[in-house]
Design a protein around this motif. Sequence first.
Motif, mmCIF file in Angstrom:
data_model
loop_
_atom_site.group_PDB
_atom_site.id
_atom_site.type_symbol
_atom_site.label_atom_id
_atom_site.label_comp_id
_atom_site.label_asym_id
_atom_site.label_seq_id
_atom_site.Cartn_x
_atom_site.Cartn_y
_atom_site.Cartn_z
ATOM 1 N N ALA A 134 0.983 -1.181 -0.127
ATOM 2 C CA ALA A 134 -0.028 -0.036 0.025
ATOM 3 C C ALA A 134 0.940 1.336 -0.074
ATOM 4 O O ALA A 134 1.540 1.384 0.816
ATOM 5 C CB ALA A 134 -0.806 -0.051 1.228
ATOM 6 N N ALA A 135 0.647 1.924 -0.968
ATOM 7 C CA ALA A 135 1.366 3.297 -1.081
ATOM 8 C C ALA A 135 0.414 4.514 -0.789
ATOM 9 O O ALA A 135 -0.766 4.457 -1.530
ATOM 10 C CB ALA A 135 2.187 3.454 -2.417
ATOM 11 N N SER A 136 0.621 5.438 0.114
ATOM 12 C CA SER A 136 -0.173 6.479 0.294
ATOM 13 C C SER A 136 0.332 7.742 0.209
ATOM 14 O O SER A 136 1.599 8.047 -0.094
ATOM 15 C CB SER A 136 -0.769 6.295 1.739
ATOM 16 O OG SER A 136 0.192 6.321 2.577
ATOM 17 N N GLY A 137 -0.333 8.902 0.544
ATOM 18 C CA GLY A 137 0.406 10.158 0.555
ATOM 19 C C GLY A 137 1.263 10.646 1.866
ATOM 20 O O GLY A 137 2.357 10.895 1.887
ATOM 21 N N PHE A 138 0.472 10.189 2.869
ATOM 22 C CA PHE A 138 0.978 10.566 4.147
ATOM 23 C C PHE A 138 0.826 9.324 5.474
ATOM 24 O O PHE A 138 1.250 9.702 6.364
ATOM 25 C CB PHE A 138 0.258 11.776 4.770
ATOM 26 C CG PHE A 138 0.454 13.196 4.048
ATOM 27 C CD1 PHE A 138 1.699 13.719 4.181
ATOM 28 C CD2 PHE A 138 -0.401 13.508 2.895
ATOM 29 C CE1 PHE A 138 1.827 15.053 3.638
ATOM 30 C CE2 PHE A 138 -0.054 14.499 2.293
ATOM 31 C CZ PHE A 138 0.972 15.573 2.695
ATOM 32 N N GLY A 139 0.446 8.353 4.851
ATOM 33 C CA GLY A 139 0.374 7.112 5.741
ATOM 34 C C GLY A 139 -0.513 7.455 7.043
ATOM 35 O O GLY A 139 -1.543 8.151 6.820
ATOM 36 N N ASP A 140 0.052 7.306 8.354
ATOM 37 C CA ASP A 140 -0.947 7.652 9.308
ATOM 38 C C ASP A 140 -0.067 8.710 10.283
ATOM 39 O O ASP A 140 -0.193 9.010 11.214
ATOM 40 C CB ASP A 140 -0.775 6.660 10.332
ATOM 41 C CG ASP A 140 0.210 5.639 10.948
ATOM 42 O OD1 ASP A 140 1.355 6.235 10.366
ATOM 43 O OD2 ASP A 140 0.179 4.881 11.544
ATOM 44 N N ALA A 141 0.719 9.736 9.477
ATOM 45 C CA ALA A 141 1.510 10.513 10.073
ATOM 46 C C ALA A 141 0.678 11.617 10.948
ATOM 47 O O ALA A 141 1.078 12.229 11.652
ATOM 48 C CB ALA A 141 2.287 11.377 9.132
ATOM 49 N N PHE A 142 -0.542 11.705 10.516
ATOM 50 C CA PHE A 142 -1.807 12.676 10.990
ATOM 51 C C PHE A 142 -2.646 12.014 12.026
ATOM 52 O O PHE A 142 -3.308 12.908 12.548
ATOM 53 C CB PHE A 142 -2.465 13.673 10.037
ATOM 54 C CG PHE A 142 -1.539 14.755 9.170
ATOM 55 C CD1 PHE A 142 -1.360 15.821 9.560
ATOM 56 C CD2 PHE A 142 -0.618 13.988 8.129
ATOM 57 C CE1 PHE A 142 -0.576 16.703 9.140
ATOM 58 C CE2 PHE A 142 0.171 15.005 7.425
ATOM 59 C CZ PHE A 142 0.264 16.300 7.803
ATOM 60 N N GLY A 143 -2.182 10.890 12.355
ATOM 61 C CA GLY A 143 -2.895 10.236 13.557
ATOM 62 C C GLY A 143 -4.533 10.370 13.134
ATOM 63 O O GLY A 143 -4.818 9.891 11.827
ATOM 64 N N PRO A 144 -5.218 10.304 14.171
ATOM 65 C CA PRO A 144 -6.845 10.288 13.880
ATOM 66 C C PRO A 144 -7.354 11.548 12.848
ATOM 67 O O PRO A 144 -8.378 11.850 12.399
ATOM 68 C CB PRO A 144 -7.400 10.370 15.294
ATOM 69 C CG PRO A 144 -6.284 11.045 15.990
ATOM 70 C CD PRO A 144 -4.791 10.545 15.362
ATOM 71 N N ALA A 145 -6.684 12.747 12.578
ATOM 72 C CA ALA A 145 -6.807 13.780 12.058
ATOM 73 C C ALA A 145 -7.146 13.432 10.434
ATOM 74 O O ALA A 145 -5.958 12.781 10.066
ATOM 75 C CB ALA A 145 -5.955 15.094 12.342
ATOM 76 N N ALA A 146 -7.655 14.009 9.670
ATOM 77 C CA ALA A 146 -7.612 13.946 8.496
ATOM 78 C C ALA A 146 -6.521 14.505 7.840
ATOM 79 O O ALA A 146 -5.968 15.491 7.893
ATOM 80 C CB ALA A 146 -8.962 14.590 7.742
ATOM 81 N N PRO A 147 -5.663 13.602 7.012
ATOM 82 C CA PRO A 147 -4.551 14.132 6.361
ATOM 83 C C PRO A 147 -4.751 15.029 5.148
ATOM 84 O O PRO A 147 -6.120 15.080 4.722
ATOM 85 C CB PRO A 147 -4.081 12.828 5.702
ATOM 86 C CG PRO A 147 -4.868 11.793 5.424
ATOM 87 C CD PRO A 147 -6.140 12.419 6.478
ATOM 88 N N PRO A 148 -3.904 15.856 4.627
ATOM 89 C CA PRO A 148 -3.754 16.716 3.692
ATOM 90 C C PRO A 148 -4.174 15.830 2.474
ATOM 91 O O PRO A 148 -3.868 14.474 2.478
ATOM 92 C CB PRO A 148 -2.635 17.628 3.571
ATOM 93 C CG PRO A 148 -1.956 17.278 4.978
ATOM 94 C CD PRO A 148 -2.585 15.862 5.523
ATOM 95 N N ILE A 149 -4.647 16.238 1.254
ATOM 96 C CA ILE A 149 -4.558 15.456 0.242
ATOM 97 C C ILE A 149 -3.259 15.089 -0.295
ATOM 98 O O ILE A 149 -1.908 15.701 -0.200
ATOM 99 C CB ILE A 149 -5.013 16.735 -1.183
ATOM 100 C CG1 ILE A 149 -6.288 17.402 -0.683
ATOM 101 C CG2 ILE A 149 -4.798 16.131 -2.412
ATOM 102 C CD1 ILE A 149 -6.747 18.480 -1.700
ATOM 103 N N GLY A 150 -3.343 13.854 -0.608
ATOM 104 C CA GLY A 150 -2.040 13.085 -0.560
ATOM 105 C C GLY A 150 -1.265 13.246 -2.026
ATOM 106 O O GLY A 150 -1.306 12.166 -2.732
#
Length: 565
Positions: A371-387
């Motif tokens: 699985a490749a993503s923009g930010f993984g879980d770097a922002f925790g439960p908060a919604a991550p920025p557009i990846g």
Amino acid sequence: MNDRAPARSPAHRAVAGRLLAALPPSVRREVTEAVDWAGPVALPLVDERTVQSACGVAHVHGRAAGTPEHLAVPYTATVAGVLTALGVHAALLARRRGLALRRVTTSVAQGALLSLTQYLAAATAPDGPADDPAPGVASLVSADGVVCEIETLDPDAWREFWRRLGVEPALAGRGWAPFQRRFATGSCPLPPELRRAAAGHPLAALADAALAGGLSLVALPDDPDPAGLPAPLRSACAPGLAGRRLPPADGALPLSGLRVVEATNRVQGPLAGHLLRLLGARVLRVEQPGGDPMRGLPPLAGGVSARFAALNAGKSVAEIDLATAAGRRAVVELAAEADVFLHNWPPGRAERLGLTAADLWRARPGLVHAAASGFGDAFGPAAPPIGTDYLAQAHGGLAAALRPAGRRPTPSLMTLTDVLGGALCAHGAVAALLRRAGAGRGVRVESSLLSAAALVPRPRVRAPWTPLDQPLRTADGWLALPAAADPVRLARVTGASRQAPDAVAERLTTRATGEWCAALADAGVAAVPVVTELAALARDPAFRAAVAPAPPGGHARPRTPWTFS
């Protein structure tokens, strides 16, 4: 003293070493690697700067400024480091599948050319665009002097953001096309009225407008090395029973006989699948009914987008509607016969579709789920920025790191983390396959654009540059000097009145690039011409062994970056 640098890059060694560190020493010794600066490119490439200039990276990165510019980080060496680690893991996997491979060869120049795959395809397509788009960056500056980056893939969100800043919809609409195309062109010539509108509001107001409009906005930090960046990869083995053994290789390439199912879009995911295909895997793409919309993105080659074909040629395709239960079952059936399932979906989509690693392991216990993503879980439960690439550069510190001291932090509009993230994802998939070959169980492996950005070595404090650190004008073009060039020798060869960088730079404007390269070579300085037209790479005899020319109706492409023996 000779200005030729050592054959291997410290950045390459650091990156490859970091990705190979988990291998037991006895396993690591089974395969050796040979990596130099130039590889098959017949030019005196001796360091990061000469590679960036000669291979076109400085040109594409510099499009936004209107002149070629060097990245102030060892980006091409980082790509080469990932390719090295990927090649070593592929060779080790091949050995366990019956191929007696012991050596992997690649180069920093081949890493640079890989990073330009899409740009080279577009520049050499039959109806390709001009190779010199108008300059311009996408970054905005607020009324309180803060540089910020916005991102959206939605034209309605774009219009709403600007409407809240007092911009008429028609004027905002004029900015949408260059903003949307910046991924392809490396430049973003926004209407000046939009920049003035942003400059009339403080950062807080821009942030409010972005939130209300549904855009992502980030203030660009001046810190090139922020804390808390993620590790390159995360992985875990499947619980329970072991899967089927990997099949023996049925060809000469390391992944021959292995099957990959790829559900990806844009650059990061397709590039990962592209690299796995170059290593010999059979790759099947899952596309929406009617095909991936990117297939129609101009310029075209053979009736298909050259940019799309550059990353997806040679893959088979299954058109499947994932919005339906029947479509999801079809993907599970494909995965049940595969060795790797690869996707770059946004967070939560695999869960909503019922296509997580745990879901697919029930059908294929030995599957590698990459699985490749923009930010993984770097922002925790908060919604991550557009990846997307540019926000990953911003959050990963690259927007600052790739500029010298005194320059505003600004992401490169060359898709740095998309390419590096795709290579990292492919490496993760092959490393997981090797792990599966030992443990017999499936593996989940995760990477992100942010973790790719974090992989690039950078100084904690940005260093100042002199004029000699950038590409230099000559009477008929541009020239690049190695970082280790001796000031005394430069002054003597050029006839500069003093050893100061500006005096040497001024003298270089008096003669042609070829004359200076010859004179400097005689003095032991490995200067190279700076590429300012990507299509020229496919015509240059020096690149014949590294770049495949365009066939009739097609486009040029970098040749495979590895040799295995």
